[in-house]
Design a protein around this motif. Structure first.
Motif, PDB file in Angstrom:
ATOM      1  N   ASP A  82       6.704  -1.921  16.206  1.00 17.49           N
ATOM      2  CA  ASP A  82       6.721  -1.475  14.809  1.00 17.49           C
ATOM      3  C   ASP A  82       6.269  -2.861  13.917  1.00 17.49           C
ATOM      4  N   VAL A 112       2.767  -3.221  11.969  1.00 13.05           N
ATOM      5  CA  VAL A 112       2.887  -3.247  10.568  1.00 13.05           C
ATOM      6  C   VAL A 112       2.081  -4.775  10.238  1.00 13.05           C
ATOM      7  N   LYS A 150      -1.204  -4.938   8.005  1.00 15.75           N
ATOM      8  CA  LYS A 150      -1.338  -5.610   6.726  1.00 15.75           C
ATOM      9  C   LYS A 150      -2.146  -6.991   6.634  1.00 15.75           C
ATOM     10  N   ASP A 175       4.021  -9.820   5.159  1.00 18.23           N
ATOM     11  CA  ASP A 175       5.031  -9.499   4.393  1.00 18.23           C
ATOM     12  C   ASP A 175       4.607  -9.423   3.083  1.00 18.23           C
ATOM     13  N   SER A 178       3.865   0.143   4.086  1.00 16.34           N
ATOM     14  CA  SER A 178       5.255  -0.252   3.752  1.00 16.34           C
ATOM     15  C   SER A 178       5.985  -0.348   5.199  1.00 16.34           C
ATOM     16  N   GLY A 179       6.290  -1.661   5.768  1.00 14.40           N
ATOM     17  CA  GLY A 179       7.110  -1.636   6.817  1.00 14.40           C
ATOM     18  C   GLY A 179       8.314  -0.992   6.947  1.00 14.40           C
ATOM     19  N   SER A 235       7.800   2.858   7.564  1.00 14.14           N
ATOM     20  CA  SER A 235       7.407   2.803   8.889  1.00 14.14           C
ATOM     21  C   SER A 235       8.375   3.103   9.686  1.00 14.14           C
ATOM     22  N   ARG A 236       9.689   1.842   9.628  1.00 12.27           N
ATOM     23  CA  ARG A 236      10.629   1.732  10.310  1.00 12.27           C
ATOM     24  C   ARG A 236      11.710   2.878  10.240  1.00 12.27           C
ATOM     25  N   ASP A 251       0.831   3.145   0.084  1.00 13.23           N
ATOM     26  CA  ASP A 251       1.565   2.371   0.955  1.00 13.23           C
ATOM     27  C   ASP A 251       2.691   3.021   1.505  1.00 13.23           C
ATOM     28  N   GLY A 264       3.023   4.209   5.438  1.00 14.92           N
ATOM     29  CA  GLY A 264       4.140   3.898   6.161  1.00 14.92           C
ATOM     30  C   GLY A 264       4.968   4.772   6.795  1.00 14.92           C
ATOM     31  N   LEU A 297       2.393   5.865   9.792  1.00 11.50           N
ATOM     32  CA  LEU A 297       2.354   5.154  11.046  1.00 11.50           C
ATOM     33  C   LEU A 297       4.063   5.218  11.643  1.00 11.50           C
TER      34      LEU A 297
END
Length: 213
Positions: free
Chosen positions: A87, A91, A95, A117, A123-124, A127-128, A171, A175, A178
């Motif tokens: 991940d 990301v 990005k 970042d 958006s990480g 996604s996480r 975003d 995310g 993703l």
């Protein structure tokens, strides 16, 4: 005399889509911050941000795996660490490629923000959160009673990223998509119990029962 490389400009349709996304996001933020249930979420924005940051997650699971080398958890521990690494990598690459600026109203006070970042898409955090929800909902199923709180955390986190003006709506959607794709990828790459124990025996001094070495 060297010429400066012209900045990469997105195609017109994409510029229009991004402009529309910015307008819709601005209206959503105004509406969300004026609606009482979402307005009450504001006090938890920062905490939500930290609860799904990649560095604490990865550090926690590495430490948890190292300190609590329990046979019945090894499969989960190994796969979670693999998923988090994938991940963070995906990301960062996306990005770095799109390099979308964060909303103008965003304050530069994010926790442990560096490198890619600083960019907005995708958006990480989202996604996480989506990936973790897939893992604990389908690949390593938690008790049913724990799934609604997990889902509520994911939804609250995604909303907070927009209302906190860290991200645009696109975003967050990107995310989540993703994260779902990462969850599906983990379903393919999932390391079974025996192989997970074998891997842990390689990196750990303590032998785990049930692994052939």
């Amino acid at each position: 005399m060297s010429r400066e490389t012209p900045k990469r400009r997105p195609p017109l349709w994409l510029q229009q889509a991004l402009a529309f996304d910015e307008q819709v996001t601005k209206k959503f933020v105004i509406w969300g911050n004026s609606w009482a249930p979402l307005h009450s979420l504001r006090v938890h924005y920062k905490a939500l941000e930290i609860t799904c940051h990649g560095i604490p997650w990865l550090a926690f699971w590495i430490a948890f795996t190292w300190l609590f080398n329990l046979p019945y958890l090894v499969e989960l521990q190994v796969n979670i660490i693999l998923a988090l690494i994938l991940d963070i990598l995906f990301v960062a690459l996306i990005k770095a490629y799109f390099r979308r600026r964060r909303p103008l109203a965003n304050k530069n006070d994010a926790f442990a923000e560096f490198g890619p970042d600083h960019f907005s898409f995708p958006s990480g955090h989202c996604s996480r959160a989506a990936m973790v929800t897939i893992i604990f909902g389908f690949l390593w199923q938690v008790p049913l009673i724990m799934f609604p709180p997990l889902l509520a955390w994911t939804v609250a986190l995604c909303l907070s990223r927009v209302l906190m003006e860290r991200h645009y709506l696109l975003d967050v959607i990107g995310g989540v998509v993703l994260g779902i794709m990462e969850g599906l990828l983990m379903a393919i790459l999932w390391i079974g119990d025996e192989n997970a124990r074998w891997l842990m025996n390689i990196v750990s001094d303590e032998k785990i029962e049930g692994a052939d070495v």
